[in-house]
Design a protein around this motif. Structure first.
Motif, PDB file in Angstrom:
ATOM      1  N   ILE A  82     -24.405  11.596 -12.247  1.00 58.77           N
ATOM      2  CA  ILE A  82     -24.252  10.142 -12.167  1.00 58.77           C
ATOM      3  C   ILE A  82     -24.617   9.512 -13.502  1.00 58.77           C
ATOM      4  O   ILE A  82     -25.336  10.105 -14.316  1.00 58.77           O
ATOM      5  N   VAL A  83     -24.113   8.310 -13.724  1.00 58.68           N
ATOM      6  CA  VAL A  83     -24.684   7.436 -14.735  1.00 58.68           C
ATOM      7  C   VAL A  83     -25.568   6.463 -13.974  1.00 58.68           C
ATOM      8  O   VAL A  83     -25.142   5.834 -13.005  1.00 58.68           O
ATOM      9  N   ASP A  84     -26.817   6.406 -14.368  1.00 56.38           N
ATOM     10  CA  ASP A  84     -27.798   5.562 -13.697  1.00 56.38           C
ATOM     11  C   ASP A  84     -28.153   4.421 -14.643  1.00 56.38           C
ATOM     12  O   ASP A  84     -28.454   4.652 -15.813  1.00 56.38           O
ATOM     13  N   VAL A  85     -28.096   3.202 -14.115  1.00 55.89           N
ATOM     14  CA  VAL A  85     -28.290   2.016 -14.945  1.00 55.89           C
ATOM     15  C   VAL A  85     -29.491   1.226 -14.439  1.00 55.89           C
ATOM     16  O   VAL A  85     -29.593   0.932 -13.249  1.00 55.89           O
ATOM     17  N   VAL A  86     -30.394   0.887 -15.352  1.00 62.91           N
ATOM     18  CA  VAL A  86     -31.551   0.040 -15.055  1.00 62.91           C
ATOM     19  C   VAL A  86     -31.343  -1.297 -15.751  1.00 62.91           C
ATOM     20  O   VAL A  86     -31.023  -1.343 -16.940  1.00 62.91           O
ATOM     21  N   LEU A  87     -31.528  -2.379 -15.001  1.00 63.38           N
ATOM     22  CA  LEU A  87     -31.328  -3.733 -15.525  1.00 63.38           C
ATOM     23  C   LEU A  87     -32.637  -4.511 -15.430  1.00 63.38           C
ATOM     24  O   LEU A  87     -33.264  -4.547 -14.377  1.00 63.38           O
ATOM     25  N   ASP A  88     -33.028  -5.124 -16.532  1.00 64.72           N
ATOM     26  CA  ASP A  88     -34.252  -5.935 -16.554  1.00 64.72           C
ATOM     27  C   ASP A  88     -33.933  -7.330 -16.037  1.00 64.72           C
ATOM     28  O   ASP A  88     -33.213  -8.099 -16.676  1.00 64.72           O
ATOM     29  N   ILE A  89     -34.464  -7.640 -14.843  1.00 69.38           N
ATOM     30  CA  ILE A  89     -34.226  -8.957 -14.241  1.00 69.38           C
ATOM     31  C   ILE A  89     -35.506  -9.796 -14.223  1.00 69.38           C
ATOM     32  O   ILE A  89     -35.586 -10.802 -13.508  1.00 69.38           O
ATOM     33  N   ARG A  90     -36.509  -9.406 -15.008  1.00 72.80           N
ATOM     34  CA  ARG A  90     -37.798 -10.109 -15.032  1.00 72.80           C
ATOM     35  C   ARG A  90     -37.718 -11.287 -15.996  1.00 72.80           C
ATOM     36  O   ARG A  90     -37.651 -11.115 -17.212  1.00 72.80           O
ATOM     37  N   ILE A  91     -37.749 -12.479 -15.446  1.00 76.96           N
ATOM     38  CA  ILE A  91     -37.671 -13.686 -16.271  1.00 76.96           C
ATOM     39  C   ILE A  91     -38.870 -13.732 -17.216  1.00 76.96           C
ATOM     40  O   ILE A  91     -40.016 -13.563 -16.800  1.00 76.96           O
ATOM     41  N   GLY A  92     -38.603 -13.942 -18.488  1.00 75.47           N
ATOM     42  CA  GLY A  92     -39.663 -13.970 -19.487  1.00 75.47           C
ATOM     43  C   GLY A  92     -39.834 -12.654 -20.222  1.00 75.47           C
ATOM     44  O   GLY A  92     -40.558 -12.584 -21.217  1.00 75.47           O
ATOM     45  N   SER A  93     -39.173 -11.616 -19.770  1.00 78.11           N
ATOM     46  CA  SER A  93     -39.247 -10.324 -20.452  1.00 78.11           C
ATOM     47  C   SER A  93     -38.453 -10.380 -21.751  1.00 78.11           C
ATOM     48  O   SER A  93     -37.375 -10.981 -21.800  1.00 78.11           O
ATOM     49  N   PRO A  94     -38.938  -9.749 -22.825  1.00 75.47           N
ATOM     50  CA  PRO A  94     -38.168  -9.727 -24.074  1.00 75.47           C
ATOM     51  C   PRO A  94     -36.837  -8.987 -23.937  1.00 75.47           C
ATOM     52  O   PRO A  94     -35.947  -9.177 -24.761  1.00 75.47           O
ATOM     53  N   THR A  95     -36.703  -8.164 -22.893  1.00 71.13           N
ATOM     54  CA  THR A  95     -35.438  -7.465 -22.682  1.00 71.13           C
ATOM     55  C   THR A  95     -34.724  -7.979 -21.423  1.00 71.13           C
ATOM     56  O   THR A  95     -33.904  -7.272 -20.833  1.00 71.13           O
ATOM     57  N   TYR A  96     -35.029  -9.215 -21.013  1.00 67.96           N
ATOM     58  CA  TYR A  96     -34.361  -9.805 -19.846  1.00 67.96           C
ATOM     59  C   TYR A  96     -32.844  -9.749 -20.020  1.00 67.96           C
ATOM     60  O   TYR A  96     -32.303 -10.127 -21.065  1.00 67.96           O
ATOM     61  N   GLY A  97     -32.147  -9.247 -18.999  1.00 65.96           N
ATOM     62  CA  GLY A  97     -30.696  -9.145 -19.049  1.00 65.96           C
ATOM     63  C   GLY A  97     -30.184  -7.900 -19.750  1.00 65.96           C
ATOM     64  O   GLY A  97     -28.987  -7.620 -19.723  1.00 65.96           O
ATOM     65  N   ALA A  98     -31.102  -7.128 -20.362  1.00 68.13           N
ATOM     66  CA  ALA A  98     -30.706  -5.897 -21.040  1.00 68.13           C
ATOM     67  C   ALA A  98     -30.722  -4.734 -20.049  1.00 68.13           C
ATOM     68  O   ALA A  98     -31.365  -4.792 -19.000  1.00 68.13           O
ATOM     69  N   HIS A  99     -30.021  -3.674 -20.401  1.00 68.11           N
ATOM     70  CA  HIS A  99     -29.968  -2.510 -19.535  1.00 68.11           C
ATOM     71  C   HIS A  99     -30.131  -1.231 -20.341  1.00 68.11           C
ATOM     72  O   HIS A  99     -29.955  -1.227 -21.562  1.00 68.11           O
ATOM     73  N   VAL A 100     -30.490  -0.167 -19.644  1.00 68.03           N
ATOM     74  CA  VAL A 100     -30.441   1.180 -20.205  1.00 68.03           C
ATOM     75  C   VAL A 100     -29.655   2.031 -19.224  1.00 68.03           C
ATOM     76  O   VAL A 100     -29.725   1.836 -18.006  1.00 68.03           O
ATOM     77  N   ALA A 101     -28.872   2.964 -19.750  1.00 62.22           N
ATOM     78  CA  ALA A 101     -28.067   3.853 -18.918  1.00 62.22           C
ATOM     79  C   ALA A 101     -28.353   5.295 -19.321  1.00 62.22           C
ATOM     80  O   ALA A 101     -28.393   5.613 -20.516  1.00 62.22           O
TER      81      ALA A 101
END
Length: 202
Positions: free
Chosen positions: A80-99
């Motif tokens: 699989i390709v597994d994707v993590v998305l930062d949905i924490r408001i105020g995080s410096p990587t908010y809206g960013a993902h790693v796959a």
């Protein structure tokens, strides 16, 4: 076993030591002491899930409202390709993902803490995913972000997509924020500190 934090804080890639010989192979999929040293707290397991998906499927992006649900994910068959998305408001990587690619060949695992959203898609005809969860499923607390949100540009395979009706109807990240569905980084950090404190007092 090697555990390394990824480009989104509180998401970790686990690479096990695989021991193979003429009989087959052996590896530790999860080690509480190694995990605790790398992450800073224990993983309390409340539920073990198994998901079988065919090529073209996209599952996600899913999270659970705080206190949340941490997940430790591995692929037992296929890939699989597994994707993590930062949905924490105020995080410096908010809206960013790693796959990352998790496969039965590389035997890697992925840990994502509470407050991160998660989804995956098979890279093979069939894929079996097994994951440990820190809490049981709570449908009333489920947070879903549309995996095909064009503003996110998540790296799904070209075939498909096949989604559940619920996933296909999910709001975009922007809409979920406007609806007040997302956690803040401060709330999540308080949760992580609480888990660390519980680990120290055990």
């Amino acid at each position: 076993m090697e555990i390394a934090e990824l480009g989104v804080e509180s998401a970790f890639l686990i690479t096990p030591d695989v021991h193979s010989d003429h009989r087959g192979l052996f590896l530790e999929v999860f080690s509480q002491p190694v995990f605790e040293r790398a992450v800073g707290h224990r993983l309390s397991v409340a539920q073990l899930n198994c998901s079988v998906s065919r090529r073209g499927t996209i599952r996600g992006m899913h999270a659970i409202a705080l206190p949340g649900q941490a997940r430790y994910v591995t692929c037992a068959q296929g890939g699989i390709v597994d994707v993590v998305l930062d949905i924490r408001i105020g995080s410096p990587t908010y809206g960013a993902h790693v796959a990352v690619e998790l496969t039965a060949a590389n035997r890697r695992a992925l840990y994502l803490a509470e407050g991160l959203a998660h989804g995956f898609a098979p890279l093979t005809d069939d894929a079996t995913v097994v994951y440990l969860c820190s809490s049981t499923w709570s449908p009333g607390a489920e947070v879903i972000i549309n995996a095909l949100d064009p503003e996110l540009g998540l790296p799904w395979p070209a075939d498909g997509p096949v989604q559940s009706e619920k996933d296909a109807a999910a709001p975009s990240l922007r809409e979920a924020r406007q609806l007040g569905l997302l956690p803040t980084l401060a709330e999540c950090q308080a949760r992580y500190a609480e888990l660390a404190e519980l680990t120290l007092t055990r």
